[in-house]
Motif scaffolding. Sequence first.
Motif, PDB file in Angstrom:
ATOM      1  N   LYS A  33      -8.741 -11.723  -9.503  1.00  0.00           N
ATOM      2  CA  LYS A  33      -8.883 -13.127  -9.945  1.00  0.00           C
ATOM      3  C   LYS A  33      -9.377 -13.181 -11.386  1.00  0.00           C
ATOM      4  O   LYS A  33      -8.896 -14.016 -12.181  1.00  0.00           O
ATOM      5  N   GLU A  36      -6.559 -12.417 -13.702  1.00  0.00           N
ATOM      6  CA  GLU A  36      -5.588 -13.509 -13.791  1.00  0.00           C
ATOM      7  C   GLU A  36      -6.134 -14.676 -14.597  1.00  0.00           C
ATOM      8  O   GLU A  36      -5.349 -15.401 -15.228  1.00  0.00           O
ATOM      9  N   SER A  37      -7.411 -14.811 -14.601  1.00  0.00           N
ATOM     10  CA  SER A  37      -7.958 -15.931 -15.386  1.00  0.00           C
ATOM     11  C   SER A  37      -8.089 -15.574 -16.862  1.00  0.00           C
ATOM     12  O   SER A  37      -7.930 -16.422 -17.729  1.00  0.00           O
ATOM     13  N   GLU A  38      -8.418 -14.303 -17.131  1.00  0.00           N
ATOM     14  CA  GLU A  38      -8.658 -13.922 -18.529  1.00  0.00           C
ATOM     15  C   GLU A  38      -7.388 -13.499 -19.269  1.00  0.00           C
ATOM     16  O   GLU A  38      -7.190 -13.829 -20.429  1.00  0.00           O
ATOM     17  N   PRO A  40      -3.800 -13.711 -18.077  1.00  0.00           N
ATOM     18  CA  PRO A  40      -2.795 -14.047 -17.066  1.00  0.00           C
ATOM     19  C   PRO A  40      -1.411 -13.416 -17.344  1.00  0.00           C
ATOM     20  O   PRO A  40      -0.690 -13.055 -16.434  1.00  0.00           O
TER      21      PRO A  40
END
Lengths: 207, 168
Positions: A33, A36-38, A40
């Motif tokens: 996660k 994917e947030s930092e 993507p």
Amino acid sequence: MLKALLSSLIKDLLKLLSGHKDFFAASASAREKILESEIPEIAAYFQDYFKEAEGKKVLKDLKNAILFAQKKEPPEGSNGLLKSLADYLSKKFALLLDEKKAPTPKKSHFTKTLAHILNIMDYREISQEIENFIHEIAAVPYTLVQSATHLDLREKNLIRQELQKKESLIFPIFQVNRSLIGGMRIFLAGKTHDESWFYKVNRLNQL
Amino acid sequence: MEGLTKLGINLQSIILYLVNFGILLAVLTKLLYRPIIGYLDRRREEIKNSITEAERLKNEFQKKIDQIHKEKEETHATLRREIEEMKKYTEQKKAEMVKEMELERARLLEQTQHEIEKRKQELIAQAEKKLLELIKKITLDILQNKIPQEVIEESVKDSWQKLKSSIN
């Protein structure tokens, strides 16, 4: 180009690690996660690496990547970071390069650098640099696909996927060669596979 | 007797003539006849000796001639033999030379035929090569200039299908 790309990737990773000091203590899904947030755009290609890597290994790989970018050290065969980058470049970025389309979103340094590269360099220059990089990382053979006419994106992708069944990090360079007249020719691992009309006509010598 | 006296012949004269003749005869016999007879005898002897010598020489000469004839015959015989042998030798050598020449002629003929055949094959190969080059040139020209673009695009797809299997 490579130096800029590696620098931007390392910046993003260092930013990620400094922003998430418990990254290596987190579970695999939590790490997923965070990635994917930092980052993507490239998260999918670094999942496997970060899922199993420990802090010391990651730092060692980062250091090797920095020295490699500065051309002070050759890349280590076990450097998972560089291999993951090669994986991204040979698959996702290859598609973007074919479309001449910048990656989105452009929030990370890495994607900004990629967009800038796509803007200022041509297909041939970018392809050559990527191929040289992958060859240095994983000794993947140079692959050139010559066709008598332009191949569309779908065809290029099909060919790329087929070739990557043999060797995952293959980055084929596509080239139009009108002298083939018809058909196609592939240079792969030092061998030539020629189904061009020019080659077939020249084989008349062997009648 | 008176007749004789008329003629001027008398007995004293006759006797004188006879004595004179006799003296003349004696003198001639002593001074002429004997030397001449002696000379003739010597001459006869000489001639006889000469004849004997001539006979001897003739015999010797004849012997020599016979010997020479004999030697000549022998030499002729030897020469004939040698000529015969030389003839045989010459014939033999001639036969050998003819045989060698025949062999050499056959060899040269074979070599020439072989070279002609080789040259013929080379010319055929050259002609074939030139013909193939011409065919290639014509074919490439047709393919480059006369084939529609769609056909070429289709060929790229077809060739990828073939390459896919050969790569794997």
